[in-house]
Design a protein around this motif. Structure first.
Motif, PDB file in Angstrom:
ATOM      1  N   ASN A 297       0.677  -1.125  -0.118  1.00 37.80           N
ATOM      2  CA  ASN A 297      -0.199   0.436   0.179  1.00 37.80           C
ATOM      3  C   ASN A 297       1.143   1.232  -0.062  1.00 37.80           C
ATOM      4  O   ASN A 297       1.453   1.673   0.673  1.00 37.80           O
ATOM      5  CB  ASN A 297      -1.138   0.088   0.766  1.00 37.80           C
ATOM      6  N   PRO A 298       0.862   1.739  -0.967  1.00 36.67           N
ATOM      7  CA  PRO A 298       1.562   2.772  -1.513  1.00 36.67           C
ATOM      8  C   PRO A 298       1.301   4.324  -0.806  1.00 36.67           C
ATOM      9  O   PRO A 298       2.355   5.422  -1.059  1.00 36.67           O
ATOM     10  CB  PRO A 298       2.241   2.735  -3.101  1.00 36.67           C
ATOM     11  N   PHE A 299       0.314   4.215  -0.233  1.00 36.62           N
ATOM     12  CA  PHE A 299      -0.215   5.180   0.412  1.00 36.62           C
ATOM     13  C   PHE A 299      -0.230   5.626   2.257  1.00 36.62           C
ATOM     14  O   PHE A 299      -1.117   6.118   2.211  1.00 36.62           O
ATOM     15  CB  PHE A 299      -1.739   5.771  -0.084  1.00 36.62           C
ATOM     16  N   GLY A 300       0.671   5.444   2.636  1.00 39.60           N
ATOM     17  CA  GLY A 300       0.974   5.347   3.194  1.00 39.60           C
ATOM     18  C   GLY A 300       1.700   6.236   4.282  1.00 39.60           C
ATOM     19  O   GLY A 300       1.751   7.639   3.284  1.00 39.60           O
ATOM     20  N   GLU A 301       3.059   6.184   4.969  1.00 39.52           N
ATOM     21  CA  GLU A 301       3.968   7.186   5.421  1.00 39.52           C
ATOM     22  C   GLU A 301       4.856   6.607   5.811  1.00 39.52           C
ATOM     23  O   GLU A 301       5.989   6.641   6.886  1.00 39.52           O
ATOM     24  CB  GLU A 301       3.227   7.617   6.789  1.00 39.52           C
ATOM     25  N   ASP A 302       5.455   5.481   4.965  1.00 41.42           N
ATOM     26  CA  ASP A 302       6.727   4.572   4.993  1.00 41.42           C
ATOM     27  C   ASP A 302       7.248   5.809   4.280  1.00 41.42           C
ATOM     28  O   ASP A 302       7.112   6.845   3.498  1.00 41.42           O
ATOM     29  CB  ASP A 302       6.759   3.659   4.213  1.00 41.42           C
ATOM     30  N   ASP A 303       8.703   5.589   4.228  1.00 45.89           N
ATOM     31  CA  ASP A 303      10.112   6.252   3.904  1.00 45.89           C
ATOM     32  C   ASP A 303       9.781   6.401   1.555  1.00 45.89           C
ATOM     33  O   ASP A 303      10.145   7.133   1.105  1.00 45.89           O
ATOM     34  CB  ASP A 303      11.259   5.807   3.894  1.00 45.89           C
ATOM     35  N   ASP A 304       9.209   5.292   1.619  1.00 47.33           N
ATOM     36  CA  ASP A 304       9.345   5.087  -0.003  1.00 47.33           C
ATOM     37  C   ASP A 304       7.689   5.357  -0.634  1.00 47.33           C
ATOM     38  O   ASP A 304       7.618   5.273  -2.157  1.00 47.33           O
ATOM     39  CB  ASP A 304       9.996   3.983  -0.656  1.00 47.33           C
ATOM     40  N   ASP A 305       6.726   5.310   0.336  1.00 43.13           N
ATOM     41  CA  ASP A 305       5.652   5.689  -0.069  1.00 43.13           C
ATOM     42  C   ASP A 305       5.446   7.015  -1.260  1.00 43.13           C
ATOM     43  O   ASP A 305       6.724   7.900  -0.638  1.00 43.13           O
ATOM     44  CB  ASP A 305       4.244   5.876   1.314  1.00 43.13           C
ATOM     45  N   PHE A 306       4.226   7.521  -1.582  1.00 41.30           N
ATOM     46  CA  PHE A 306       3.810   8.366  -2.551  1.00 41.30           C
ATOM     47  C   PHE A 306       3.618  10.291  -2.315  1.00 41.30           C
ATOM     48  O   PHE A 306       2.780   9.356  -0.793  1.00 41.30           O
ATOM     49  CB  PHE A 306       2.929   8.651  -3.466  1.00 41.30           C
ATOM     50  N   GLU A 307       4.331  11.245  -2.370  1.00 38.19           N
ATOM     51  CA  GLU A 307       4.353  12.186  -1.888  1.00 38.19           C
ATOM     52  C   GLU A 307       3.232  12.555  -2.703  1.00 38.19           C
ATOM     53  O   GLU A 307       3.272  13.971  -3.290  1.00 38.19           O
ATOM     54  CB  GLU A 307       5.145  12.518  -1.861  1.00 38.19           C
ATOM     55  N   THR A 308       2.006  11.963  -2.412  1.00 35.75           N
ATOM     56  CA  THR A 308       0.176  12.676  -2.219  1.00 35.75           C
ATOM     57  C   THR A 308       0.533  13.882  -2.168  1.00 35.75           C
ATOM     58  O   THR A 308      -0.386  14.886  -3.058  1.00 35.75           O
ATOM     59  CB  THR A 308      -0.447  11.757  -1.921  1.00 35.75           C
ATOM     60  N   ASN A 309       0.810  14.970  -1.022  1.00 34.78           N
ATOM     61  CA  ASN A 309       0.611  15.824  -0.677  1.00 34.78           C
ATOM     62  C   ASN A 309       0.852  17.162  -1.243  1.00 34.78           C
ATOM     63  O   ASN A 309       0.568  18.160  -1.971  1.00 34.78           O
ATOM     64  CB  ASN A 309       0.933  16.115   1.274  1.00 34.78           C
ATOM     65  N   ARG A 310       2.653  16.291  -1.407  1.00 39.70           N
ATOM     66  CA  ARG A 310       3.676  17.091  -2.977  1.00 39.70           C
ATOM     67  C   ARG A 310       2.526  17.339  -3.778  1.00 39.70           C
ATOM     68  O   ARG A 310       2.003  18.660  -5.275  1.00 39.70           O
ATOM     69  CB  ARG A 310       4.769  17.313  -2.853  1.00 39.70           C
ATOM     70  N   LEU A 311       2.115  15.786  -4.278  1.00 33.43           N
ATOM     71  CA  LEU A 311       1.228  16.155  -6.000  1.00 33.43           C
ATOM     72  C   LEU A 311       0.393  17.142  -6.035  1.00 33.43           C
ATOM     73  O   LEU A 311       0.127  17.894  -6.872  1.00 33.43           O
ATOM     74  CB  LEU A 311       1.400  14.396  -5.823  1.00 33.43           C
ATOM     75  N   ILE A 312      -0.769  17.512  -4.874  1.00 30.26           N
ATOM     76  CA  ILE A 312      -1.423  17.408  -4.993  1.00 30.26           C
ATOM     77  C   ILE A 312      -1.419  19.556  -5.003  1.00 30.26           C
ATOM     78  O   ILE A 312      -2.115  20.600  -5.703  1.00 30.26           O
ATOM     79  CB  ILE A 312      -2.858  17.764  -3.290  1.00 30.26           C
ATOM     80  N   ASP A 313      -0.053  19.936  -4.349  1.00 31.28           N
ATOM     81  CA  ASP A 313       0.279  21.006  -4.345  1.00 31.28           C
ATOM     82  C   ASP A 313       0.373  21.657  -5.508  1.00 31.28           C
ATOM     83  O   ASP A 313       0.419  22.550  -6.590  1.00 31.28           O
ATOM     84  CB  ASP A 313       1.306  21.616  -3.472  1.00 31.28           C
ATOM     85  N   ARG A 314       0.985  20.487  -5.946  1.00 25.00           N
ATOM     86  CA  ARG A 314       1.246  20.931  -7.930  1.00 25.00           C
ATOM     87  C   ARG A 314       0.584  20.967  -8.264  1.00 25.00           C
ATOM     88  O   ARG A 314       0.939  21.880  -9.162  1.00 25.00           O
ATOM     89  CB  ARG A 314       2.823  20.114  -7.600  1.00 25.00           C
TER      90      ARG A 314
END
Length: 512
Positions: A297-314
């Motif tokens: 599940n790459p939408f968690g808070e692990d080191d290699d999970d996706f930076e979804t908040n940065r994507l929203i800002d961008r």
């Protein structure tokens, strides 16, 4: 935050990957050190009990159990089960990343199809692209822990500027038991249709293009929702987890370093206290399982999970720039630097000028050198104008489906001249309209005839071609049976066989 090391491995060099082994964040050591310490502690505890707390009969029983476990660990298909599982998880991980909705294509279509430099046109474009970003925020809030922590309630989304209070009231007034991320997409389509009626969208083709791009964007939101809904089957995850844990639970007993007197290999007298290779095996196999555990599940808070908040800002920033500040804001056109030059060649720096000295790839045979033979390099006319070769008589071994006969001498380019053999009815025109056909007899024979006077005249009118000196073969006399078979019949396949006369052969010898 995703750990990136792409620049450090841009060039392959000695020990290039060795520097990556000393990183802690995002490393396998950070994921695995607790399990490794637990396994090693249990192993040492059992070994100490075996050596110092058991009597001799008890040691014998311990050794028998250890040998039994060691022999049966191979029955657990660990590599097969774990390998397929990790392969499936990594493929699914990358497909989830490509399913994250990005507004780049949609914002370009909105900027080019929704016209109007006034406040109304600007409001239309910004509202359309805001609806698209709102839909992505709603779906990411449903699947990503980081986004949900950033926007725990719908009021936080209103405060962030993705939604107005009136839109929130309209959103909450629509009752549905399912996820309502699709509502802003419907608002988008209705607003686009209104812009078409008002003339802001010039034609129906532009409106269709706008709706098509929105549907692609919405499809990615839907796919992301379904990836979160439909997980890897739980039974598969359970099988892999049980296989790994049971394998190393068995190794706690089966890989115990027994006393030299109790070892199966009597020649081995080394009494080691630390199971180095067993620890390495644990590190590799359990590390493999930890990789799958981290990215399942790459939408968690692990080191290699996706930076979804940065994507929203961008996404919000670049989409507003595209449809608002950049609308009809074009730089003036001018002649480029290479306007008067026939070929453009951008300059190199001193560090990269050596790349320009390398020869360009022109093809794999470009540098090939061939010895030139004047005879082989001579150009000849097309196939219909080539001289005919004398075909030898075939024997009776040919079947009824006779094929054109060509002698080995002719295939090698030696001896007599080439000759065209055609089947009647195959659609190939005869190279000479005066050529006579002779029938094949039932056993597959080919008759040879003399060259007629009309054929001599036809050959005389053809352009001169290179001649090869050859001795004239002996003329064959046709038998009475063959003469009878020369009567025209429509059922058989006919082949042309030409035999030059002695006069023609003497003329050729004289010319040579």
């Amino acid at each position: 935050m995703t750990i990136s090391y792409t620049l450090e491995v841009a060039n392959a060099r000695f020990g290039g990957f060795s520097k990556l082994l000393f990183r802690w964040r995002g490393s396998i050591y950070k994921l695995l050190y607790k399990e490794l310490l637990v396994f090693f502690s249990l192993y040492i505890l059992l070994n100490l009990i075996y050596r110092f707390a058991l009597s001799e009969p008890q040691k014998k029983v311990f050794e028998e159990v250890a040998n039994y476990c060691n022999e049966n660990t191979k029955l657990i298909p660990l590599i097969f089960v774990l390998g397929f599982y990790v392969n499936l998880i990594i493929k699914r991980w990358w497909e989830q990343y490509t399913s994250i909705p990005l507004p780049d294509q949609l914002m370009c279509v909105v900027s080019s199809t929704v016209h109007g430099g006034d406040e109304r046109g600007r409001l239309l474009r910004r509202t359309l692209i805001r609806y698209a970003n709102l839909s992505s925020v709603l779906i990411l809030r449903s699947v990503s822990v980081r986004v949900l922590k950033r926007f725990p309630t719908m009021e936080h989304i209103v405060e962030a500027g993705f939604m107005t209070p009136e839109e929130l009231n309209k959103f909450e007034s629509l009752s549905s038991d399912f996820n309502k991320y699709w509502i802003p997409c419907v608002w988008f389509t209705n607003l686009a249709a209104q812009a078409r009626r008002d003339g802001r969208v010039r034609d129906d083709i532009a409106l269709k293009l706008l709706i098509d791009e929105l549907n692609k964007y919405r499809a990615k939101c839907s796919l992301l929702f379904h990836y979160d809904w439909i997980s890897v089957p739980l039974v598969y995850t359970q099988v892999v987890t049980i296989a790994v844990y049971s394998f190393f639970a068995t190794c706690l007993m089966g890989r115990q370093l027994l006393l030299p007197s109790a070892q199966q290999n009597k020649n081995l007298t080394l009494d080691a206290y630390v199971p180095i290779f067993t620890l390495l095996e644990f590190f590799f196999y359990f590390g493999w399982l930890k990789v799958a555990e981290q990215i399942v599940n790459p939408f968690g808070e692990d080191d290699d999970d996706f930076e979804t908040n940065r994507l929203i800002d961008r996404n919000l920033q670049v989409s507003f720039l595209s449809v608002d500040d950049m609308y009809q804001n074009l730089p003036p056109m001018g002649k480029d630097k290479y306007w008067d030059e026939q070929s453009a060649l951008p300059p190199y720096t001193v560090a990269t000028v050596a790349d320009n000295m390398k020869p360009l790839f022109m093809g794999s045979t470009f540098d090939m050198r061939i010895e030139v033979d004047s005879e082989q390099s001579q150009q000849v006319a097309a196939t219909p104008n080539l001289p005919r070769a004398r075909t030898p008589m075939l024997s009776r071994f040919l079947s009824s489906a006779a094929s054109p006969a060509v002698g080995m001498k002719n295939l090698k380019g030696l001896g007599v001249r080439s000759h065209l053999v055609r089947f009647r009815g195959d659609g190939f025109p005869s190279p000479n309209t005066n050529t006579r056909y002779s029938d094949l007899d039932p056993d597959g024979r080919i008759d040879e005839e003399e060259t007629t006077e009309d054929e001599r005249e036809s050959r005389a009118s053809e352009p001169p071609t290179p001649k090869v000196v050859s001795r004239s073969p002996r003329r064959l006399e046709a038998s009475e049976k063959q003469k009878k078979m020369e009567q025209p019949r429509t059922a058989n396949i006919l082949i042309t066989v030409d035999e030059p006369s002695e006069e023609k052969a003497e003329d050729e010898d004289a010319e040579c």
